[in-house]
Design a protein around this motif. Structure first.
Motif, PDB file in Angstrom:
ATOM      1  N   VAL A   7       0.855  -1.210   0.015  1.00  0.00           N
ATOM      2  CA  VAL A   7      -0.040   0.003   0.083  1.00  0.00           C
ATOM      3  C   VAL A   7       0.997   1.144   0.215  1.00  0.00           C
ATOM      4  CG1 VAL A   7      -0.025   0.404   2.667  1.00  0.00           C
ATOM      5  CG2 VAL A   7      -2.202   0.890   1.110  1.00  0.00           C
ATOM      6  N   ILE A   8       0.277   2.436  -0.490  1.00  0.00           N
ATOM      7  CA  ILE A   8       1.169   3.746  -0.649  1.00  0.00           C
ATOM      8  C   ILE A   8       0.195   4.562   0.447  1.00  0.00           C
ATOM      9  CG2 ILE A   8       1.932   5.830  -1.772  1.00  0.00           C
ATOM     10  CD1 ILE A   8       2.205   3.658  -4.196  1.00  0.00           C
ATOM     11  N   ASP A   9       0.827   5.055   1.525  1.00  0.00           N
ATOM     12  CA  ASP A   9      -0.006   5.877   2.396  1.00  0.00           C
ATOM     13  C   ASP A   9      -0.162   7.194   1.635  1.00  0.00           C
ATOM     14  OD1 ASP A   9      -0.785   7.801   4.463  1.00  0.00           O
ATOM     15  OD2 ASP A   9       0.471   6.793   5.823  1.00  0.00           O
ATOM     16  N   GLY A  20      -2.042 -11.315   5.174  1.00  0.00           N
ATOM     17  CA  GLY A  20      -2.527 -11.449   3.869  1.00  0.00           C
ATOM     18  C   GLY A  20      -2.377 -10.278   2.978  1.00  0.00           C
ATOM     19  N   ALA A  21      -2.458  -8.730   3.794  1.00  0.00           N
ATOM     20  CA  ALA A  21      -2.634  -7.581   3.117  1.00  0.00           C
ATOM     21  C   ALA A  21      -2.458  -6.459   4.171  1.00  0.00           C
ATOM     22  CB  ALA A  21      -4.124  -7.338   2.371  1.00  0.00           C
ATOM     23  N   ILE A  22      -2.234  -5.339   3.564  1.00  0.00           N
ATOM     24  CA  ILE A  22      -2.172  -4.183   4.431  1.00  0.00           C
ATOM     25  C   ILE A  22      -2.540  -2.839   3.991  1.00  0.00           C
ATOM     26  CG2 ILE A  22       0.086  -3.532   3.383  1.00  0.00           C
ATOM     27  CD1 ILE A  22       1.178  -2.578   5.951  1.00  0.00           C
ATOM     28  N   ASP A  23      -3.321  -2.173   4.668  1.00  0.00           N
ATOM     29  CA  ASP A  23      -3.855  -0.777   4.289  1.00  0.00           C
ATOM     30  C   ASP A  23      -3.573   0.298   5.499  1.00  0.00           C
ATOM     31  OD1 ASP A  23      -5.100   1.103   2.735  1.00  0.00           O
ATOM     32  OD2 ASP A  23      -6.985   0.043   2.428  1.00  0.00           O
ATOM     33  N   VAL A  24      -3.509   1.366   5.165  1.00  0.00           N
ATOM     34  CA  VAL A  24      -3.545   2.752   6.024  1.00  0.00           C
ATOM     35  C   VAL A  24      -4.922   3.382   6.449  1.00  0.00           C
ATOM     36  CG1 VAL A  24      -2.205   4.641   6.725  1.00  0.00           C
ATOM     37  CG2 VAL A  24      -1.219   2.983   5.201  1.00  0.00           C
ATOM     38  N   GLY A  72      -4.228   7.237  10.653  1.00  0.00           N
ATOM     39  CA  GLY A  72      -3.039   6.900  10.364  1.00  0.00           C
ATOM     40  C   GLY A  72      -2.513   5.439  10.846  1.00  0.00           C
ATOM     41  N   ASN A  73      -3.455   4.753  11.613  1.00  0.00           N
ATOM     42  CA  ASN A  73      -2.988   3.312  11.871  1.00  0.00           C
ATOM     43  C   ASN A  73      -2.843   2.538  10.561  1.00  0.00           C
ATOM     44  OD1 ASN A  73      -5.048   2.683  14.878  1.00  0.00           O
ATOM     45  ND2 ASN A  73      -3.381   4.543  14.464  1.00  0.00           N
ATOM     46  N   LEU A  74      -1.952   1.419  10.824  1.00  0.00           N
ATOM     47  CA  LEU A  74      -1.926   0.447   9.786  1.00  0.00           C
ATOM     48  C   LEU A  74      -2.879  -0.773  10.150  1.00  0.00           C
ATOM     49  CD1 LEU A  74       1.867  -0.155   9.386  1.00  0.00           C
ATOM     50  CD2 LEU A  74       0.287   1.879   8.168  1.00  0.00           C
ATOM     51  N   ILE A  87      -8.458 -14.326   7.379  1.00  0.00           N
ATOM     52  CA  ILE A  87      -8.695 -12.891   6.731  1.00  0.00           C
ATOM     53  C   ILE A  87      -7.582 -12.814   5.792  1.00  0.00           C
ATOM     54  CG2 ILE A  87      -9.101 -10.526   7.039  1.00  0.00           C
ATOM     55  CD1 ILE A  87     -10.181 -11.404   9.932  1.00  0.00           C
ATOM     56  N   ARG A  88      -8.079 -12.793   4.541  1.00  0.00           N
ATOM     57  CA  ARG A  88      -7.270 -12.589   3.396  1.00  0.00           C
ATOM     58  C   ARG A  88      -6.848 -11.147   2.685  1.00  0.00           C
ATOM     59  NH1 ARG A  88      -3.321 -15.288   0.996  1.00  0.00           N
ATOM     60  NH2 ARG A  88      -4.616 -17.195   1.253  1.00  0.00           N
ATOM     61  N   ASP A  89      -7.744 -10.316   2.772  1.00  0.00           N
ATOM     62  CA  ASP A  89      -7.787  -8.991   2.425  1.00  0.00           C
ATOM     63  C   ASP A  89      -8.213  -7.927   3.184  1.00  0.00           C
ATOM     64  OD1 ASP A  89      -7.011  -6.984   0.542  1.00  0.00           O
ATOM     65  OD2 ASP A  89      -8.354  -7.026  -0.768  1.00  0.00           O
ATOM     66  N   VAL A  90      -7.698  -6.662   3.235  1.00  0.00           N
ATOM     67  CA  VAL A  90      -8.398  -5.768   4.156  1.00  0.00           C
ATOM     68  C   VAL A  90      -8.225  -4.255   3.140  1.00  0.00           C
ATOM     69  CG1 VAL A  90      -6.029  -5.082   5.348  1.00  0.00           C
ATOM     70  CG2 VAL A  90      -8.270  -4.228   6.218  1.00  0.00           C
TER      71      VAL A  90
END
Length: 385
Positions: free
Chosen positions: A232-234, A301-305, A316-318, A353-356
């Motif tokens: 992900v790009i913040d 599985g995945a990351i978002d900001v 601002g949390n991951l 949980i695969r995606d967020v």
């Protein structure tokens, strides 16, 4: 400090019953939970999905979702479409198949989207990226063009990556794992074990560290990654962030910089599945340290900001989805960007949980793994924590 989620109203085991039964899932009221900072509710938007891998929100509020077997579908008003025609054939091999979907920033007018997938060359497999245009009625993908295909295929079925993050200039960042052959992550002439960076037409961006091809492949942004499935790009500070699977321990969050080496398999906080040591230890000159790591592994599985109006307490949390402990990790950062705490949400409640994904309205979307996967929506309740 790591905490577990306090359950409010959910009877034990009810989540699994809901996900196993589409009719029940639609009928039930959202499940409510209390977290450290806010109360939330979780509702099922769709169930009975076949190994769903990724979700994006379309401009009209519908959801477009990939299934590992090769289907791309749209979920609108609680109904899941038939597979979209025109999606290229994928290799459903081990961890491979149809992986990520990413919408072009101008999707509303161009209808352009990008897909990452495992593809075959005879009995050997690798990761590829394609682009195409979704028809106005959402039933067909046209103008499909392959933008990238990794250079060395193998018969192994693991560590394909590969999510896509689109930068503000429209260029694409994505990761590919070591393909189960760890030393490939240190080979600068191999796309495996790397973060890659290309333009939306497949050409090489001017800021790539090896664009001239002399010291590494032109598409390579960084190396030394084991299996970076999340990227992900913040949007606030434009920082590139990845989350990747370790072996037995050593899952990492990294902020890949151009030309840097993130260590695998020379340094790692994990061990081999046999219990044997890997590499030279946890640090060595010339290799970058992760921003954060897990030991034991959570299988991210995945990351978002999180930047959204619904949960200002999480700004601002991951957010990191996890397969192994079936949870969502919420990670707080201080003003320097250092990760200072972790809260574990929904552990064991909804399966792997695969995606967020943070939705435009600030809700959090979760995709659960498996042959009867679901699309979940996490939103705020009126109840105070």
């Amino acid at each position: 400090m790591t905490t577990t989620l306090e359950k409010l109203y959910r009877p034990a085991g009810l989540a699994m019953i809901l996900l196993a039964s589409p009719s029940l899932a639609c009928a039930q009221e959202p499940a409510q939970f209390s977290t450290e900072k806010v109360s939330v509710q979780v509702e099922t938007l769709a169930s009975g999905l076949d190994n769903p891998w990724s979700v994006e929100v379309m401009p009209d509020g519908a959801f477009i979702i990939t299934e590992l077997g090769g289907s791309l579908r749209i979920i609108r008003d609680g109904k899941t479409s038939a597979p979209i025609a025109g999606v290229p054939k994928v290799a459903r091999q081990g961890q491979g198949g149809l992986l990520d979907v990413a919408l072009s920033p101008d999707f509303e007018t161009s209808r352009t989207l990008f897909l990452s997938m495992a593809v075959a060359n005879g009995s050997r497999y690798g990761t590829a990226l394609v682009r195409g245009e979704l028809s106005a009625d959402g039933k067909k993908l046209t103008g499909v063009k392959e933008l990238f295909r990794m250079n060395k295929f193998t018969g192994k079925g693991q560590h394909f990556g590969s999510r896509i993050s689109i930068a503000s200039d429209g260029s694409l960042f994505f990761g590919i794992g070591d393909r189960g052959e760890r030393d490939r992550a240190q080979d600068m002439r191999d796309h495996a074990g790397a973060i890659l960076h290309i333009e939306p037409d497949g050409s090489i961006p001017a800021d790539n560290p090896y664009k001239d091809g002399k010291d590494g492949l032109p598409e390579v942004w960084s190396k030394g990654h084991r299996n970076p499935q999340g990227i992900v790009i913040d949007p606030k500070n434009h920082q590139l962030l990845t989350v990747e699977h370790g072996a037995r321990g050593g899952d990492e969050i990294n902020a890949p910089q151009p030309g840097k080496n993130y260590g695998w398999p020379v340094i790692t906080y994990g061990k081999d599945y046999s219990g044997a040591e890997i590499g030279v230890g946890q640090a060595a000159e010339g290799y970058e340290q992760p921003l954060y790591y897990w030991d034991p592994s959570i299988a991210p599985g995945a990351i978002d900001v999180y930047h959204g109006a619904m949960f200002p307490q999480w700004d601002g949390n991951l957010l990191v989805s996890a397969l192994k402990y079936q949870l969502l990790a919420r990670l707080e950062r201080d003003e320097t960007g250092k990760i200072v705490s972790e809260e574990r949400l929904f552990e064991g409640e909804f399966g792997r949980i695969r995606d967020v994904k943070v939705a435009p309205d600030g809700a959090v979307l979760l995709v659960t793994d498996g042959d009867s996967g679901a699309l979940l929506r996490v939103s705020a309740t009126d109840k105070k924590s």
